[in-house]
Enzyme design. Structure first.
Site, PDB file in Angstrom:
ATOM      1  CB  THR A 276      29.523  37.331  39.691  1.00 53.22           C
ATOM      2  OG1 THR A 276      30.048  38.527  39.139  1.00 53.22           O
ATOM      3  CG2 THR A 276      28.029  37.306  39.478  1.00 53.22           C
TER       4      THR A 276
ATOM      5  CB  SER B 100      38.116  44.340  38.700  1.00 55.30           C
ATOM      6  OG  SER B 100      37.068  44.591  39.591  1.00 55.30           O
TER       7      SER B 100
ATOM      8  CB  THR C 258      49.649  37.670  17.387  1.00 60.78           C
ATOM      9  OG1 THR C 258      48.641  38.201  16.515  1.00 60.78           O
ATOM     10  CG2 THR C 258      49.143  36.360  17.954  1.00 60.78           C
TER      11      THR C 258
HETATM   12  N1  ASP Z   1      33.335  41.728  38.451  1.00 63.43           N
HETATM   13  C1  ASP Z   1      33.155  40.330  38.772  1.00 63.43           C
HETATM   14  C2  ASP Z   1      34.480  39.786  39.250  1.00 63.43           C
HETATM   15  O1  ASP Z   1      35.355  39.560  38.454  1.00 63.43           O
HETATM   16  C3  ASP Z   1      32.668  39.596  37.575  1.00 63.43           C
HETATM   17  C4  ASP Z   1      32.419  38.129  37.787  1.00 63.43           C
HETATM   18  O2  ASP Z   1      32.687  37.536  38.783  1.00 63.43           O
HETATM   19  O3  ASP Z   1      31.921  37.509  36.836  1.00 63.43           O
HETATM   20  O4  ASP Z   1      34.655  39.583  40.421  1.00 63.43           O
END
Ligand code: ASP
Length: 349
Positions: free
Chosen positions: A19, A65, A284
């Site tokens: 982001t 992701s 856990t």
């Molecule tokens: N979806 C974004 C990523 O992990 C979220 C972020 O950067 O906060 O690249």
């Protein structure tokens, strides 16, 4: 060397995406990563730092992701290639998988004795209320920080986010909305960020082999899985997961102090898995605390089946440590042995 006689800090920024460097698509309004130079141009204050800043960016910056062990190897390679020429490293990364990357890098970069500070932001750096600018500048300052004797203040992989610096392999993303997006539930902060940066010196990692050369382990074995228990989990599901072809390691996410269902079929399935040479690690589901395998009968029976305790490992550290140890070609017994030991501060002893 005293602090005052040191040359200007040389910091390498590694931009992977996330982001922090994203912009809104005018048609879909979804955020997507953009070029590093756009990101740097958005922070004119960077010029106020008396640092020499080098940069490297992924050919295609990604939403984290989409992160893979191949990307971790790419980051590790950039650090290895530039290790002698820079004082510290700042990795710009999306928050979604930041805790996995910081855990993985902590295991991959053996004998690290320079700062690798990973940061990102919840709002893109071009937005008026962005947290990206502050995070980036603070991360650079931490990467350049020295103690009174001129040594690097931080000598490990750490996550800097908003008000805290956390150990990378102890961190978890805890909020999709809050600026303080990370937390380490089983280990104190390495530094608090307020008007100044206050280091928690007792908490900072000091390597086991000071002066030993950096050794990078690139190989990660992805033949691992998580098995998250819940009341009512079906025998077919458990057996099916444990029969996954090629599987070498399982992170078993258990209740409380390391407990699971008491049905005989469950113990039998786990015992057979261990007998096949698959490493099963007990962690856990609680956000805080540790596995205590001998506190309850059910935890003890799991231990008797050959399940190894992951103590207070985070789930991100447990899976990446397993990938790392298996990637080093160790036998199941060696992996079990190292899973119980702290390699770089990931487990409380
Ligand atoms: N979806 C974004 C990523 O992990 C979220 C972020 O950067 O906060 O690249």
């Amino acid at each position: 060397m005293s602090k005052s006689s040191l040359p200007r800090p040389r910091i390498l920024m590694v931009y992977t995406g996330g982001t922090i460097g994203m912009q809104e698509n005018p048609v879909t309004h979804a955020l997507a990563p953009v070029d590093f130079h756009h990101l740097i141009d958005s922070v004119p204050k960077l010029k106020m730092l008396d640092f020499e800043i080098g940069s490297f960016q992924f050919e295609r910056p990604i939403d984290s992701s989409a992160m893979t062990p191949g990307h971790w190897a790419e980051i590790a390679k950039v650090i290895e290639d530039n290790y002698e020429s820079y004082d510290g490293f700042v990795v710009l990364h999306g928050t979604d998988t930041m805790a996995y990357t910081s855990s993985a890098l902590s295991f991959m970069l053996e004998n690290l004795d320079k700062p690798v500070i990973i940061t990102g932001s919840q709002l893109p750096i071009g937005e008026v209320r962005t947290d990206g600018e502050e995070n980036l500048i603070t991360a650079l300052q931490i990467a350049a920080a020295r103690d009174a004797s001129g040594q690097h203040m931080v000598r490990e992989v750490a996550i800097l986010f908003e008000n805290y610096l956390w150990r990378g392999n102890r961190s978890t993303k805890r909020s999709a909305d809050n600026f303080n997006a990370f937390k380490s539930n089983n280990y104190p902060e390495l530094a608090k960020i307020g008007l100044g940066i206050t280091y928690n010196r007792e908490a900072l990692w000091r390597g086991r082999n000071p002066g030993a050369p950096l050794k990078v382990h690139y190989n990660m074995d992805c033949n691992v899985l998580y098995m998250d228990l819940f009341p009512g989990i079906k025998e077919e599901v458990v057996k099916h997961m444990l029969a996954t072809p090629g599987i070498k390691g399982v992170v078993l996410k258990t209740f409380g102090a390391g407990n699971g269902p008491t049905d005989p079929w469950f113990f039998e399935a786990i015992r057979k898995t261990v007998e096949k040479g698959i490493v099963v690690v007990n962690i856990t589901q609680c956000t805080n605390g540790s596995v205590h395998p001998f506190r309850y009968q059910t935890g003890m029976e799991l231990a008797q089946c050959g399940v190894v305790s992951g103590h207070d490992l985070t789930s991100e550290a447990a899976i990446t440590k397993l990938m790392h140890l298996l990637g080093r070609g160790m036998s199941a017994d060696e992996v079990k042995n190292y899973m119980e030991l702290s390699l770089c501060g990931e487990i409380s002893s």
